[in-house]
Write a protein that holds these residues in place. Structure first.
Motif, mmCIF file in Angstrom:
data_model
loop_
_atom_site.group_PDB
_atom_site.id
_atom_site.type_symbol
_atom_site.label_atom_id
_atom_site.label_comp_id
_atom_site.label_asym_id
_atom_site.label_seq_id
_atom_site.Cartn_x
_atom_site.Cartn_y
_atom_site.Cartn_z
ATOM 1 N N GLY A 2 15.765 -5.664 10.050
ATOM 2 C CA GLY A 2 16.384 -4.499 9.431
ATOM 3 C C GLY A 2 15.542 -3.916 8.307
ATOM 4 O O GLY A 2 15.546 -2.698 8.082
ATOM 5 N N TRP A 3 14.804 -4.759 7.587
ATOM 6 C CA TRP A 3 13.956 -4.277 6.489
ATOM 7 C C TRP A 3 12.883 -3.319 7.015
ATOM 8 O O TRP A 3 12.676 -2.248 6.452
ATOM 9 C CB TRP A 3 13.273 -5.443 5.781
ATOM 10 N N SER A 4 12.221 -3.721 8.083
ATOM 11 C CA SER A 4 11.155 -2.885 8.650
ATOM 12 C C SER A 4 11.716 -1.606 9.265
ATOM 13 O O SER A 4 11.105 -0.539 9.159
ATOM 14 C CB SER A 4 10.378 -3.666 9.713
ATOM 15 N N LEU A 5 12.887 -1.714 9.898
ATOM 16 C CA LEU A 5 13.489 -0.537 10.519
ATOM 17 C C LEU A 5 13.861 0.518 9.490
ATOM 18 O O LEU A 5 13.822 1.717 9.771
ATOM 19 C CB LEU A 5 14.724 -0.952 11.332
ATOM 20 N N LYS A 6 14.215 0.066 8.272
ATOM 21 C CA LYS A 6 14.537 1.014 7.208
ATOM 22 C C LYS A 6 13.288 1.767 6.740
ATOM 23 O O LYS A 6 13.358 2.932 6.367
ATOM 24 C CB LYS A 6 15.162 0.283 6.024
ATOM 25 N N ARG A 7 12.137 1.061 6.762
ATOM 26 C CA ARG A 7 10.896 1.679 6.282
ATOM 27 C C ARG A 7 10.257 2.561 7.345
ATOM 28 O O ARG A 7 9.804 3.671 7.071
ATOM 29 C CB ARG A 7 9.898 0.586 5.856
ATOM 30 N N LYS A 8 10.198 2.049 8.577
ATOM 31 C CA LYS A 8 9.543 2.775 9.657
ATOM 32 C C LYS A 8 10.068 2.287 10.991
ATOM 33 O O LYS A 8 10.076 1.094 11.264
ATOM 34 C CB LYS A 8 8.024 2.561 9.591
ATOM 35 N N LEU A 9 10.520 3.207 11.818
ATOM 36 C CA LEU A 9 11.075 2.854 13.116
ATOM 37 C C LEU A 9 9.967 2.437 14.072
ATOM 38 O O LEU A 9 9.090 3.221 14.392
ATOM 39 C CB LEU A 9 11.868 4.025 13.698
ATOM 40 N N SER A 10 9.999 1.166 14.503
ATOM 41 C CA SER A 10 9.005 0.664 15.467
ATOM 42 C C SER A 10 9.717 -0.002 16.639
ATOM 43 O O SER A 10 9.313 -1.068 17.088
ATOM 44 C CB SER A 10 8.059 -0.332 14.779
ATOM 45 N N TRP A 11 10.779 0.640 17.081
ATOM 46 C CA TRP A 11 11.585 0.068 18.162
ATOM 47 C C TRP A 11 11.015 0.500 19.504
ATOM 48 O O TRP A 11 10.860 1.685 19.771
ATOM 49 C CB TRP A 11 13.034 0.521 18.040
ATOM 50 N N GLU A 12 10.692 -0.479 20.346
ATOM 51 C CA GLU A 12 10.092 -0.195 21.644
ATOM 52 C C GLU A 12 11.072 -0.495 22.776
ATOM 53 O O GLU A 12 12.110 -1.121 22.564
ATOM 54 C CB GLU A 12 8.824 -1.042 21.826
ATOM 55 N N LYS A 13 10.697 -0.070 23.966
ATOM 56 C CA LYS A 13 11.538 -0.304 25.145
ATOM 57 C C LYS A 13 11.761 -1.797 25.364
ATOM 58 O O LYS A 13 12.852 -2.230 25.744
ATOM 59 C CB LYS A 13 10.877 0.321 26.377
ATOM 60 N N GLY A 14 10.733 -2.584 25.115
ATOM 61 C CA GLY A 14 10.854 -4.032 25.278
ATOM 62 C C GLY A 14 11.856 -4.654 24.333
ATOM 63 O O GLY A 14 12.481 -5.671 24.660
ATOM 64 N N HIS A 15 12.032 -4.049 23.164
ATOM 65 C CA HIS A 15 13.004 -4.560 22.196
ATOM 66 C C HIS A 15 14.430 -4.369 22.719
ATOM 67 O O HIS A 15 15.285 -5.244 22.564
ATOM 68 C CB HIS A 15 12.827 -3.858 20.852
ATOM 69 N N THR A 16 14.655 -3.213 23.339
ATOM 70 C CA THR A 16 15.959 -2.970 23.972
ATOM 71 C C THR A 16 16.169 -3.937 25.130
ATOM 72 O O THR A 16 17.278 -4.450 25.334
ATOM 73 C CB THR A 16 16.033 -1.518 24.483
#
Length: 288
Positions: A49-63
């Protein structure tokens, strides 16, 4: 032929850090795809959650990872225990929470034939995390920067035909303050396990995989899926083992070869039996 899977009683992994560019998402998804267990323990920092607040790096593999966990709970008869870490502390206000076979908790006691093991992420025994979240976030930014440098450095090493080298692991192993910090962290967890009358403790948080005795307490750390790519597995005979991704793939390949050989042997035996029947039929005709 069925894709091979390795079966365990329990699988414990931590520090996947979904939402960061350094999450080894392909490897952890492959690991889960070819694993079957009665109990899957996700020991904190699965979502960053810390990284997601700073910069969105969500990939298809994460889903895909999240979907696989839901599928494991729904179709594989597996209990999923998600333990909150410090990077997914946004869950804290909702715990404990149960969705069918999925539990979201602060900690979990794993009962085994050899005694109880306390499963806890471990951030509560990190002096920096406990006393100042701001300093922890600054430290995390520094760590992410180090990992970024590590990516470029290893691209350069790869071009020169050299193996992967972890800069952060080397720093952890050599910087005295970090070594002492890890040692203190382990001692605090040993004390907690003794107070809870557990024979062992299983944690994550510090991204350093470990399996050792501290006094009378067995200390297990599942490492991470950022660099070490390791997990703790409990076998059906009660044994615990720290396994890394490379070894896992080797065992999977060996099982795949064994399955293929077994199938080839069955096919050869069936052909031999069929030939025997044909030979008997021809012999009977000749006698007639």
């Amino acid at each position: 032929m069925k894709k091979p899977v390795l079966k365990f009683k329990s699988v414990i992994l931590s520090d996947v850090h979904l939402g960061t560019p350094d999450c080894k998402i392909d490897e952890v998804n492959h690991f889960l795809k070819h694993t079957r267990c009665e109990r899957l323990i996700l020991n904190g920092d699965i979502i960053d959650g810390w990284s997601l607040k700073r910069k969105l790096s969500w990939e298809k593999g994460h889903t895909k990872f999240v979907r696989r966990i839901l599928k494991i709970a729904e179709k594989k008869d597996t209990d999923v225990i998600y333990i909150r870490g410090n990077h997914d502390d946004f869950l804290a206000n909702y715990l404990p929470l149960v969705f069918d076979r999925i539990q979201l908790v602060e900690e979990y006691t794993l009962k085994t034939s050899g005694g109880d093991y306390l499963c806890i992420h471990g951030d509560c025994f990190d002096a920096i995390t406990t006393h100042s979240k701001f300093i922890s976030i600054l430290g995390d930014i520094g760590y992410q920067s180090l990992l970024k440098f590590n990516r470029y450095y290893n691209k350069y090493r790869s071009l020169r035909g050299k193996e992967y080298f972890s800069v952060s692991k080397a720093i952890k192993a050599k910087v005295k303050n970090i070594v002492n910090h890890i040692s203190d962290f382990e001692k605090h967890l040993q004390s907690l396990a003794e107070k809870r009358q557990c024979v062992g403790i299983i944690c994550g948080h510090i991204h350093t995989a470990e399996d050792k005795m501290i006094g009378d307490i067995r200390y297990l750390n599942s490492g991470d899926w950022v660099e070490s790519m390791t997990a703790i597995v409990e076998h059906f005979d009660g044994r615990f083992e720290l396994i890394d991704y490379k070894e896992f793939c080797e065992r999977l390949e060996a099982k795949s070869i064994a399955q293929a050989q077994k199938k080839a042997d069955r096919f050869a035996a069936a052909n031999a039996a069929q030939e025997q029947v044909l030979w008997l039929s021809e012999d009977e005709l000749a006698q007639a």
